[in-house]
Design a protein around this motif. Sequence first.
Motif, mmCIF file in Angstrom:
data_model
loop_
_atom_site.group_PDB
_atom_site.id
_atom_site.type_symbol
_atom_site.label_atom_id
_atom_site.label_comp_id
_atom_site.label_asym_id
_atom_site.label_seq_id
_atom_site.Cartn_x
_atom_site.Cartn_y
_atom_site.Cartn_z
ATOM 1 N N VAL A 85 10.125 -18.272 24.446
ATOM 2 C CA VAL A 85 10.621 -19.489 25.116
ATOM 3 C C VAL A 85 12.061 -19.616 25.415
ATOM 4 C CG1 VAL A 85 11.178 -21.934 24.521
ATOM 5 C CG2 VAL A 85 9.151 -21.187 23.635
ATOM 6 N N LEU A 86 13.094 -18.745 25.088
ATOM 7 C CA LEU A 86 14.440 -18.702 25.434
ATOM 8 C C LEU A 86 14.489 -17.616 26.624
ATOM 9 C CD1 LEU A 86 16.305 -18.816 22.012
ATOM 10 C CD2 LEU A 86 16.137 -20.421 23.779
ATOM 11 N N GLU A 116 16.708 -21.207 30.602
ATOM 12 C CA GLU A 116 18.272 -20.996 30.570
ATOM 13 C C GLU A 116 18.805 -21.273 29.185
ATOM 14 O OE1 GLU A 116 22.522 -22.154 32.877
ATOM 15 O OE2 GLU A 116 20.573 -22.676 33.725
ATOM 16 N N PHE A 117 18.454 -22.584 28.488
ATOM 17 C CA PHE A 117 18.563 -22.832 27.454
ATOM 18 C C PHE A 117 17.831 -24.070 26.806
ATOM 19 C CE2 PHE A 117 21.030 -25.467 30.015
ATOM 20 C CZ PHE A 117 20.961 -26.623 29.454
ATOM 21 N N LYS A 177 12.063 -26.979 18.215
ATOM 22 C CA LYS A 177 11.321 -27.622 17.198
ATOM 23 C C LYS A 177 9.980 -28.226 17.367
ATOM 24 C CE LYS A 177 12.533 -31.324 14.595
ATOM 25 N NZ LYS A 177 13.333 -32.155 13.784
ATOM 26 N N GLU A 178 10.278 -29.084 18.364
ATOM 27 C CA GLU A 178 8.891 -29.920 18.956
ATOM 28 C C GLU A 178 8.066 -28.803 19.723
ATOM 29 O OE1 GLU A 178 8.043 -33.136 22.072
ATOM 30 O OE2 GLU A 178 9.830 -33.590 20.983
ATOM 31 N N LEU A 179 8.688 -27.994 20.543
ATOM 32 C CA LEU A 179 7.703 -27.296 21.499
ATOM 33 C C LEU A 179 6.850 -25.971 20.468
ATOM 34 C CD1 LEU A 179 7.025 -26.137 23.868
ATOM 35 C CD2 LEU A 179 9.045 -24.613 24.140
ATOM 36 N N LEU A 180 7.649 -25.651 19.443
ATOM 37 C CA LEU A 180 7.029 -24.504 18.466
ATOM 38 C C LEU A 180 6.547 -25.060 17.272
ATOM 39 C CD1 LEU A 180 10.034 -21.675 19.045
ATOM 40 C CD2 LEU A 180 7.492 -22.019 20.261
ATOM 41 N N SER A 181 6.697 -26.321 17.197
ATOM 42 C CA SER A 181 6.127 -26.977 15.825
ATOM 43 C C SER A 181 6.748 -26.294 14.575
ATOM 44 C CB SER A 181 4.561 -27.077 15.970
ATOM 45 O OG SER A 181 4.037 -27.708 16.802
ATOM 46 N N LEU A 182 7.796 -26.164 14.319
ATOM 47 C CA LEU A 182 8.333 -25.455 13.365
ATOM 48 C C LEU A 182 9.359 -26.407 12.614
ATOM 49 C CD1 LEU A 182 9.785 -22.224 14.771
ATOM 50 C CD2 LEU A 182 7.953 -22.475 13.091
#
Length: 99
Positions: free
Chosen positions: A24-25, A29-30, A37-42
């Motif tokens: 993702v990173l 850019e940032f 947290k939301e994107l990766l469900s962690l």
Amino acid sequence: MKYDLLAQFNKAFESKARLSIMSVLVVNEFLSFNALKELLSLTDGNLATHLRALEESGYVAVQKQFIGRKPNTTFSATQAGQQAFTDHLNALEEFIRNI
């Protein structure tokens, strides 16, 4: 021959979470902690632990600032992190081609 290919893998990216974070990173850019947290469900703790490990490896940079009165922490892949991740993906691709 196959063992030599495995030796090219970067241990920093063996974790599914770290592989996801770097994926993702590298294409953004940032991103903020909450966006990651939301994107990766962690969970907060899981994400923080993996980000800290990547930061200590020099692969992720952290920037802390305030927006109004709220703290905002953003993360980005460093140049070294981008290169290490690219090398890891190339090694993985080479391994798959030679199975």
